[in-house]
Design a protein around this motif. Structure first.
Motif, PDB file in Angstrom:
ATOM      1  N   TYR A   1      26.072   8.206  73.394  1.00  0.00           N
ATOM      2  CA  TYR A   1      25.205   8.158  74.578  1.00  0.00           C
ATOM      3  C   TYR A   1      25.231   9.494  75.308  1.00  0.00           C
ATOM      4  O   TYR A   1      24.178   9.995  75.742  1.00  0.00           O
ATOM      5  CB  TYR A   1      25.659   7.032  75.498  1.00  0.00           C
ATOM      6  CG  TYR A   1      24.961   7.032  76.837  1.00  0.00           C
ATOM      7  CD1 TYR A   1      23.630   6.656  76.950  1.00  0.00           C
ATOM      8  CD2 TYR A   1      25.631   7.434  77.986  1.00  0.00           C
ATOM      9  CE1 TYR A   1      22.970   6.672  78.178  1.00  0.00           C
ATOM     10  CE2 TYR A   1      24.986   7.453  79.220  1.00  0.00           C
ATOM     11  CZ  TYR A   1      23.665   7.073  79.310  1.00  0.00           C
ATOM     12  OH  TYR A   1      23.028   7.102  80.531  1.00  0.00           O
TER      13      TYR A   1
ATOM     14  N   GLN B   1      23.221  11.904  73.306  1.00  0.00           N
ATOM     15  CA  GLN B   1      21.796  11.603  73.450  1.00  0.00           C
ATOM     16  C   GLN B   1      21.232  12.243  74.712  1.00  0.00           C
ATOM     17  O   GLN B   1      20.130  12.802  74.709  1.00  0.00           O
ATOM     18  CB  GLN B   1      21.594  10.090  73.471  1.00  0.00           C
ATOM     19  CG  GLN B   1      20.148   9.650  73.449  1.00  0.00           C
ATOM     20  CD  GLN B   1      20.032   8.134  73.376  1.00  0.00           C
ATOM     21  OE1 GLN B   1      19.964   7.463  74.399  1.00  0.00           O
ATOM     22  NE2 GLN B   1      20.016   7.589  72.159  1.00  0.00           N
ATOM     23  N   ASN B   2      21.982  12.175  75.800  1.00  0.00           N
ATOM     24  CA  ASN B   2      21.518  12.768  77.049  1.00  0.00           C
ATOM     25  C   ASN B   2      21.527  14.286  77.011  1.00  0.00           C
ATOM     26  O   ASN B   2      20.661  14.924  77.603  1.00  0.00           O
ATOM     27  CB  ASN B   2      22.379  12.256  78.208  1.00  0.00           C
ATOM     28  CG  ASN B   2      22.020  10.843  78.612  1.00  0.00           C
ATOM     29  OD1 ASN B   2      20.956  10.595  79.159  1.00  0.00           O
ATOM     30  ND2 ASN B   2      22.894   9.901  78.321  1.00  0.00           N
TER      31      ASN B   2
ATOM     32  N   ALA C   1      20.607   3.116  77.046  1.00  0.00           N
ATOM     33  CA  ALA C   1      19.818   3.698  75.954  1.00  0.00           C
ATOM     34  C   ALA C   1      18.341   3.356  76.121  1.00  0.00           C
ATOM     35  O   ALA C   1      17.459   4.197  75.874  1.00  0.00           O
ATOM     36  CB  ALA C   1      20.337   3.198  74.609  1.00  0.00           C
TER      37      ALA C   1
ATOM     38  N   GLY D   1      17.511  -0.078  72.280  1.00  0.00           N
ATOM     39  CA  GLY D   1      18.332  -0.438  73.431  1.00  0.00           C
ATOM     40  C   GLY D   1      18.291  -1.932  73.704  1.00  0.00           C
ATOM     41  O   GLY D   1      19.317  -2.561  73.991  1.00  0.00           O
TER      42      GLY D   1
ATOM     43  N   ASN E   1      16.850   5.610  78.624  1.00  0.00           N
ATOM     44  CA  ASN E   1      16.578   6.933  78.060  1.00  0.00           C
ATOM     45  C   ASN E   1      15.241   6.951  77.317  1.00  0.00           C
ATOM     46  O   ASN E   1      14.534   7.964  77.315  1.00  0.00           O
ATOM     47  CB  ASN E   1      17.699   7.349  77.108  1.00  0.00           C
ATOM     48  CG  ASN E   1      18.868   7.979  77.844  1.00  0.00           C
ATOM     49  OD1 ASN E   1      18.776   8.297  79.026  1.00  0.00           O
ATOM     50  ND2 ASN E   1      19.969   8.171  77.153  1.00  0.00           N
TER      51      ASN E   1
ATOM     52  N   MET F   1      24.094   4.572  67.661  1.00  0.00           N
ATOM     53  CA  MET F   1      24.607   3.722  68.735  1.00  0.00           C
ATOM     54  C   MET F   1      24.502   2.245  68.364  1.00  0.00           C
ATOM     55  O   MET F   1      25.369   1.443  68.704  1.00  0.00           O
ATOM     56  CB  MET F   1      23.846   3.994  70.039  1.00  0.00           C
ATOM     57  CG  MET F   1      24.204   5.306  70.697  1.00  0.00           C
ATOM     58  SD  MET F   1      23.253   5.608  72.207  1.00  0.00           S
ATOM     59  CE  MET F   1      23.912   4.343  73.300  1.00  0.00           C
TER      60      MET F   1
ATOM     61  N   LEU G   1      25.559  -0.410  77.919  1.00  0.00           N
ATOM     62  CA  LEU G   1      25.201   0.785  77.148  1.00  0.00           C
ATOM     63  C   LEU G   1      23.831   0.622  76.493  1.00  0.00           C
ATOM     64  O   LEU G   1      23.073   1.591  76.384  1.00  0.00           O
ATOM     65  CB  LEU G   1      26.270   1.057  76.087  1.00  0.00           C
ATOM     66  CG  LEU G   1      27.554   1.708  76.619  1.00  0.00           C
ATOM     67  CD1 LEU G   1      28.701   1.528  75.625  1.00  0.00           C
ATOM     68  CD2 LEU G   1      27.319   3.191  76.882  1.00  0.00           C
TER      69      LEU G   1
ATOM     70  N   LYS H   1      24.008  12.063  83.514  1.00  0.00           N
ATOM     71  CA  LYS H   1      24.011  11.098  82.420  1.00  0.00           C
ATOM     72  C   LYS H   1      24.734  11.607  81.174  1.00  0.00           C
ATOM     73  O   LYS H   1      25.130  10.808  80.326  1.00  0.00           O
ATOM     74  CB  LYS H   1      22.577  10.701  82.080  1.00  0.00           C
ATOM     75  CG  LYS H   1      21.857  10.049  83.264  1.00  0.00           C
ATOM     76  CD  LYS H   1      20.400   9.771  82.973  1.00  0.00           C
ATOM     77  CE  LYS H   1      20.248   8.720  81.923  1.00  0.00           C
ATOM     78  NZ  LYS H   1      18.819   8.405  81.671  1.00  0.00           N
TER      79      LYS H   1
END
Length: 210
Positions: free
Chosen positions: A31, A34-35, A151, A132, A154, A18, A147, A63
């Motif tokens: 993203y 990732q979720n 991140a 992030g 998360n 990312m 975004l 998400k």
């Protein structure tokens, strides 16, 4: 737990990708992935507890699907370039990302609580938070900074999962819904900014300060 550890490393991989991508489409897809991986981590830690299954499902639906779908819709409606502009080159960004990740793994043991169910996830979670934050400060477009914030969030979720076997279900659902609400409100703000200024470049916005 070996399978869960592999998933955690895959989550870290999506964080690196990312940061390095220069396409908003690719970043949104990463993203979402990732979720999905975080949801699988939650399933892997469930051990028959419905709380983690429900939290993983909420993470996957809200998400992993709803927010990425909304972000793609937002890109089309805003009619902005899907190319990500940054203050640093891809090479320098990756070098800085590597330094921040090494720092997170170095200090991760300080944040590790006794009896943590997923100690390997703590440095990865700290890495996601730092990556992030890097995305938020190293990129120019407001939507790419959103975004980066997602991140980072998360990373906080993974830290809670790794340190304390998760948060109460209502808290986790509230966090997921808050993330969607934050993205929704950010979308409204971006529409207003685009309408007033004709662009979403935060670097150009700074020039408006007296």
């Amino acid at each position: 737990m070996d399978g869960v550890n592999v998933l955690v490393l895959a989550v870290l991989g999506t964080g690196f990708l990312m940061v390095s991508r220069r396409s908003l489409d690719a970043i949104i897809r990463l993203y979402a992935l990732q979720n999905v991986l975080l949801a699988l981590v939650s399933f892997g830690l469930a051990r028959g507890e419905p709380h983690f299954v429900l939290a993983g499902l909420a993470l996957f639906l809200i998400k992993g699907i709803a927010i990425p779908y909304y972000l793609f819709w937002l890109l089309d409606r805003l009619e902005v370039s899907h190319e990500v502009e940054g203050y640093l080159s891809v090479f320098l960004t990756l070098v800085l990302a590597g330094v921040l990740t090494a720092l997170a793994f170095r200090v991760g043991r300080v944040f590790l609580l006794p009896g943590a169910p997923l100690p390997e996830g703590v440095p990865v979670a700290l890495s996601l938070v730092l990556l992030g934050a890097l995305s938020m400060v190293a990129r120019k477009k407001a939507i790419s900074q959103v975004l980066g914030f997602l991140a980072l969030e998360n990373g906080v979720f993974l830290l809670a999962l790794a340190e304390s076997h998760g948060l109460p279900l209502f808290v986790e659902l509230g966090v997921a819904l808050d993330a969607f609400a934050a993205v929704f409100l950010a979308g409204i703000l971006l529409f207003r900014i685009k309408g007033e200024l004709g662009h979403l470049d935060t670097a150009r916005m700074r020039a408006l300060r007296g």
